[in-house]
Write a protein that holds these residues in place. Sequence first.
Motif, mmCIF file in Angstrom:
data_model
loop_
_atom_site.group_PDB
_atom_site.id
_atom_site.type_symbol
_atom_site.label_atom_id
_atom_site.label_comp_id
_atom_site.label_asym_id
_atom_site.label_seq_id
_atom_site.Cartn_x
_atom_site.Cartn_y
_atom_site.Cartn_z
ATOM 1 N N GLY A 7 21.634 -7.474 -7.323
ATOM 2 C CA GLY A 7 21.853 -7.489 -8.701
ATOM 3 C C GLY A 7 20.779 -6.987 -9.412
ATOM 4 O O GLY A 7 21.016 -6.382 -10.517
ATOM 5 N N ALA B 124 24.862 -11.863 -13.903
ATOM 6 C CA ALA B 124 24.421 -12.369 -12.293
ATOM 7 C C ALA B 124 24.755 -13.638 -12.328
ATOM 8 O O ALA B 124 25.343 -13.886 -11.171
ATOM 9 C CB ALA B 124 22.883 -12.159 -12.212
ATOM 10 N N GLN B 125 24.686 -14.696 -13.466
ATOM 11 C CA GLN B 125 25.330 -15.824 -13.238
ATOM 12 C C GLN B 125 26.610 -16.206 -14.045
ATOM 13 O O GLN B 125 27.092 -17.351 -14.015
ATOM 14 C CB GLN B 125 24.059 -16.959 -14.022
ATOM 15 C CG GLN B 125 22.919 -16.721 -13.248
ATOM 16 C CD GLN B 125 21.668 -17.679 -13.772
ATOM 17 O OE1 GLN B 125 22.265 -18.516 -14.707
ATOM 18 N NE2 GLN B 125 20.468 -17.344 -13.409
ATOM 19 N N ALA C 3 27.192 -21.289 -12.952
ATOM 20 C CA ALA C 3 25.991 -21.155 -11.767
ATOM 21 C C ALA C 3 25.074 -22.306 -11.590
ATOM 22 O O ALA C 3 24.793 -22.364 -10.617
ATOM 23 C CB ALA C 3 25.369 -19.783 -12.426
ATOM 24 N N GLY D 74 29.300 -15.307 -4.417
ATOM 25 C CA GLY D 74 28.079 -14.850 -3.407
ATOM 26 C C GLY D 74 28.656 -14.481 -2.168
ATOM 27 O O GLY D 74 29.726 -14.956 -1.450
ATOM 28 N N LYS E 32 25.156 -17.748 -6.197
ATOM 29 C CA LYS E 32 25.866 -17.297 -7.534
ATOM 30 C C LYS E 32 27.473 -17.748 -7.208
ATOM 31 O O LYS E 32 27.835 -18.102 -6.109
ATOM 32 C CB LYS E 32 25.698 -15.727 -7.399
ATOM 33 C CG LYS E 32 24.328 -15.357 -7.817
ATOM 34 C CD LYS E 32 23.771 -15.560 -8.941
ATOM 35 C CE LYS E 32 22.645 -15.127 -9.346
ATOM 36 N NZ LYS E 32 21.406 -15.400 -8.790
ATOM 37 N N ARG F 101 24.221 -26.471 -3.671
ATOM 38 C CA ARG F 101 25.414 -25.507 -3.806
ATOM 39 C C ARG F 101 25.849 -25.470 -2.315
ATOM 40 O O ARG F 101 25.206 -24.910 -1.594
ATOM 41 C CB ARG F 101 24.809 -24.125 -4.191
ATOM 42 C CG ARG F 101 26.088 -23.096 -4.887
ATOM 43 C CD ARG F 101 26.040 -23.489 -6.295
ATOM 44 N NE ARG F 101 27.300 -22.550 -6.783
ATOM 45 C CZ ARG F 101 27.531 -22.484 -7.932
ATOM 46 N NH1 ARG F 101 26.987 -23.157 -8.696
ATOM 47 N NH2 ARG F 101 28.613 -21.851 -8.292
ATOM 48 N N THR G 60 26.623 -7.575 -11.988
ATOM 49 C CA THR G 60 26.778 -9.020 -11.445
ATOM 50 C C THR G 60 26.030 -9.041 -10.286
ATOM 51 O O THR G 60 25.424 -7.852 -9.717
ATOM 52 C CB THR G 60 27.744 -9.582 -11.219
ATOM 53 O OG1 THR G 60 27.880 -10.982 -11.160
ATOM 54 C CG2 THR G 60 28.652 -9.021 -10.127
ATOM 55 N N SER G 61 25.459 -10.146 -9.777
ATOM 56 C CA SER G 61 24.844 -10.427 -8.247
ATOM 57 C C SER G 61 25.796 -11.180 -7.590
ATOM 58 O O SER G 61 26.273 -12.095 -7.813
ATOM 59 C CB SER G 61 23.496 -11.093 -8.667
ATOM 60 O OG SER G 61 22.823 -11.642 -7.428
#
Length: 392
Positions: free
Chosen positions: A74, A180-181, A305, A210, A207, A20, A201-202
């Motif tokens: 999250g 979260a994802q 994600a 993010g 993520k 990522r 969500t996170s």
Amino acid sequence: MNPPNFVSDRKGMVTYMEFRDLKTQYQKLKKEMDQKIQEILNNTNFIMGKEVEELEQSLAKYVGQKHCITCANGTDALSLALMAWDIGPRDVVFVPDFTFFSSGEVVSYEGATPVFVDVDKDTYNIDVEKLEIAIQRVIEENEYIPKVIIAVDLFGQPADFYGIRRIANKYGLKVLEDGAQGFGGAIGEQKACSFGDISTTSFFPAKPLGCYGDGGAIFTNDDQTAELLSSLRIHGKGKDKYDNVKIGVNSRLDTIQAAILQVKLNAFIEYELKDINLWAKKYTEGLKDIVNVPNLKANVSSSWAQYTIQLDSEEQRNGLKSYLQSKGIPSMIYYSKPMHVQKAFQPYPFLGNDLSVTENLCKTVLSLPIHPYMNERLSCFVIDEIRGYLKG
């Protein structure tokens, strides 16, 4: 031999590959992000600065909910939702068996009982038919009280919320969306993080959206719930910080993280979501004839994600993972162990639920590198190496 995470194509050209790619993202957003951070360093308003409220307004507008309440991470977002509903002893919360530990951990933390439900073999999200069977078994045993369904938007695809809502209404249960994802995904025109009575969500760095640390958010359309959540995240605060009306927690999003997220949200809306979908489509077109690729339901879009494929066996999956690593291609296994076999959950009853799909997925799934900043050469390299290994 190339250094770890460097790939070399047949022409001998070397490129660094990230699972990522947050480094490239930062370089693209660096000027605006550094300016925002410096402003906060200059004004020293590090906790609950104006940037936090501005971000909450932007997030609520994007998701399509009336209220957004940010928090420290999250996991806290899920816990705060259960706290707002007074979930506790003798209450049952239904959780997908194929998910990250925190989805079930928060249930136990509040003193309630998690009951794990198998997932759909194609979407990896909670199986609606098996969910209803689990609810009926809890009711028949008459020892626990069914209260909440936690539906996880796994790997970026929203769960089957129309089916989940039908069952929740039938049995009088609350729906807590663990997005979260899922942030950025949608069913039709409705965005993920808007399907639950409360949704969360996170902002963990990897993520879809993010920050540069930890962060989370809670979404709801209910005014009273939003007011309660705002209190609970700051020690059960009343009219000021020395007036405490509830037992709460300390779970605030730092102002610097809010500023970072505002910059990232603009990029996410402007091009990142579109671009990551292009690379997911590229993977699907290049791999669909040789491996089980992600299956999006009709009228559903994903924020990717993770891009997760299924192999025929654990041996094949592990072999492919090792081979990709030798070529400098990072990959990840989400998740290697079902929730119901985690040692921490052994004291809880499982009601004889069929969890065979999850058990198989844990042995056969593999997530490939994907992010908005990929390029044609990198994606082709991953596809070619997977095809070469599986054909060989």
